[in-house]
Enzyme design. Sequence first.
Site, PDB file in Angstrom:
ATOM      1  CG  HIS A  69      -7.736  11.001  -2.006  1.00  0.00           C
ATOM      2  ND1 HIS A  69      -6.842  10.113  -1.445  1.00  0.00           N
ATOM      3  CD2 HIS A  69      -8.972  10.474  -1.762  1.00  0.00           C
ATOM      4  CE1 HIS A  69      -7.498   9.104  -0.887  1.00  0.00           C
ATOM      5  NE2 HIS A  69      -8.795   9.309  -1.062  1.00  0.00           N
ATOM      6  N   GLY A 145      -6.295   8.273   5.630  1.00  0.00           N
ATOM      7  CA  GLY A 145      -6.171   9.167   6.777  1.00  0.00           C
ATOM      8  C   GLY A 145      -4.743   9.556   7.101  1.00  0.00           C
ATOM      9  CG  PHE A 146      -2.977   8.732   9.635  1.00  0.00           C
ATOM     10  CD1 PHE A 146      -2.660   9.866  10.376  1.00  0.00           C
ATOM     11  CD2 PHE A 146      -4.168   8.057   9.917  1.00  0.00           C
ATOM     12  CE1 PHE A 146      -3.504  10.307  11.389  1.00  0.00           C
ATOM     13  CE2 PHE A 146      -5.020   8.496  10.921  1.00  0.00           C
ATOM     14  CZ  PHE A 146      -4.696   9.623  11.661  1.00  0.00           C
ATOM     15  N   GLY A 147      -0.297   9.171   6.046  1.00  0.00           N
ATOM     16  CA  GLY A 147       0.805   8.691   5.228  1.00  0.00           C
ATOM     17  C   GLY A 147       1.642   7.707   6.035  1.00  0.00           C
ATOM     18  CG  ASP A 178      -3.462   7.199  -1.992  1.00  0.00           C
ATOM     19  OD1 ASP A 178      -2.337   7.277  -1.468  1.00  0.00           O
ATOM     20  OD2 ASP A 178      -4.349   8.073  -1.850  1.00  0.00           O
ATOM     21  N   GLY A 179      -1.220   4.447  -1.042  1.00  0.00           N
ATOM     22  CA  GLY A 179      -0.911   4.028   0.323  1.00  0.00           C
ATOM     23  C   GLY A 179       0.153   2.950   0.379  1.00  0.00           C
ATOM     24  N   GLY A 180       1.289   3.279   1.005  1.00  0.00           N
ATOM     25  CA  GLY A 180       2.341   2.279   1.184  1.00  0.00           C
ATOM     26  C   GLY A 180       3.034   1.873  -0.102  1.00  0.00           C
ATOM     27  N   GLY A 200       3.698   9.019  -1.334  1.00  0.00           N
ATOM     28  CA  GLY A 200       4.028  10.152  -0.476  1.00  0.00           C
ATOM     29  C   GLY A 200       5.415   9.981   0.108  1.00  0.00           C
ATOM     30  CB  SER A 201       6.557   8.228   3.179  1.00  0.00           C
ATOM     31  OG  SER A 201       5.804   7.070   2.936  1.00  0.00           O
TER      32      SER A 201
HETATM   33  C1  DX5 Z   1      -3.601   8.422   2.818  1.00  0.00           C
HETATM   34  C2  DX5 Z   1      -3.490   9.302   1.615  1.00  0.00           C
HETATM   35  C3  DX5 Z   1      -2.286   9.042   0.804  1.00  0.00           C
HETATM   36  C4  DX5 Z   1      -0.969   9.197   1.523  1.00  0.00           C
HETATM   37  C5  DX5 Z   1      -0.033   8.161   1.019  1.00  0.00           C
HETATM   38  O1  DX5 Z   1      -4.884   8.491   3.333  1.00  0.00           O
HETATM   39  O2  DX5 Z   1      -4.620   9.150   0.764  1.00  0.00           O
HETATM   40  O3  DX5 Z   1      -2.303   9.780  -0.423  1.00  0.00           O
HETATM   41  O4  DX5 Z   1      -0.370  10.455   1.370  1.00  0.00           O
HETATM   42  O5  DX5 Z   1       1.163   8.227   1.727  1.00  0.00           O
HETATM   43  P1  DX5 Z   1       2.265   7.091   1.660  1.00  0.00           P
HETATM   44  O6  DX5 Z   1       2.710   7.003   0.214  1.00  0.00           O
HETATM   45  O7  DX5 Z   1       3.324   7.582   2.586  1.00  0.00           O
HETATM   46  O8  DX5 Z   1       1.609   5.820   2.105  1.00  0.00           O
HETATM   47 ZN    ZN Z   2      -4.560  10.090  -1.249  1.00  0.00          ZN
END
Ligand code: DX5
Ligand code: ZN
Length: 222
Positions: A69, A145-147, A178-180, A200-201
């Site tokens: 990504h 930008g962030f997990g 992707d995200g949350g 991710g998390s």
């Molecule tokens: C955020 C990334 C995601 C991120 C998702 O900008 O593109 O791939 O790792 O993390 P979670 O699942 O913790 O929201």
């Molecule tokens: Zn991503």
Amino acid sequence: MAPHAVKLAPSLLAADFSRLGEQIAAVELAGADRIHVDVMDGHFVPNITGGMPGVRSLRRVTRLPFEVHLMISDPDFFLRDFIEAGADSLLVHWEGNNNLARTVQSVKALGKRVGVVINPATPAAVLEEILQDVEQVLVMTVNPGFGHQHFLHTTLPKIRRVRQMIEQIKPGCDLEVDGGIDTATAPLVVGAGANVLVAGSAIFNEREEVAVAIKRLRDSIR
Ligand code: DX5
Ligand code: ZN
């Protein structure tokens, strides 16, 4: 959609970087479908992560496909590098790209899968002309930008619209989010039409083993 049709793409952003190889082996064993690698340049998004060397080393530890990504300002400069490092698909943002068709064609010319990513504030309509040329659409369900961010529920109607567009224009195209994504939001996005979930998390955390986390995520959409 049959639940088994939903694919899981663990995002390494939340993994323990001191034992990445081990964690990838664990998600592979637990039935993950792809590995999601987030590449950030501190310009396109306000955060920085690694690049090609990471993909190159990790390529050796798993048979799972790597999707990269690209949250970077000039993806065209790096497409070949990521593919040579071992990426199986490249996900490129609609935002900030003044010739997305060229980027998409470049990835295809290099023989790999390509996906287009849209941010939460970007409407589904921008996909209309490019959809026929891509294998995947990624709808961001947080600002990139962030997990560890909260899922934006306002993206659900857009996921439904993108699903409709895919059925009309490019059946078989993956619809990824992707995200949350966790056990509470996974059923919502799958209900709206997503068939690939980045997490991710929800997969890499200190509360549980990745195999347990993956099973809980799968159970939530059964
Ligand atoms: C955020 C990334 C995601 C991120 C998702 O900008 O593109 O791939 O790792 O993390 P979670 O699942 O913790 O929201
Ligand atoms: Zn991503």
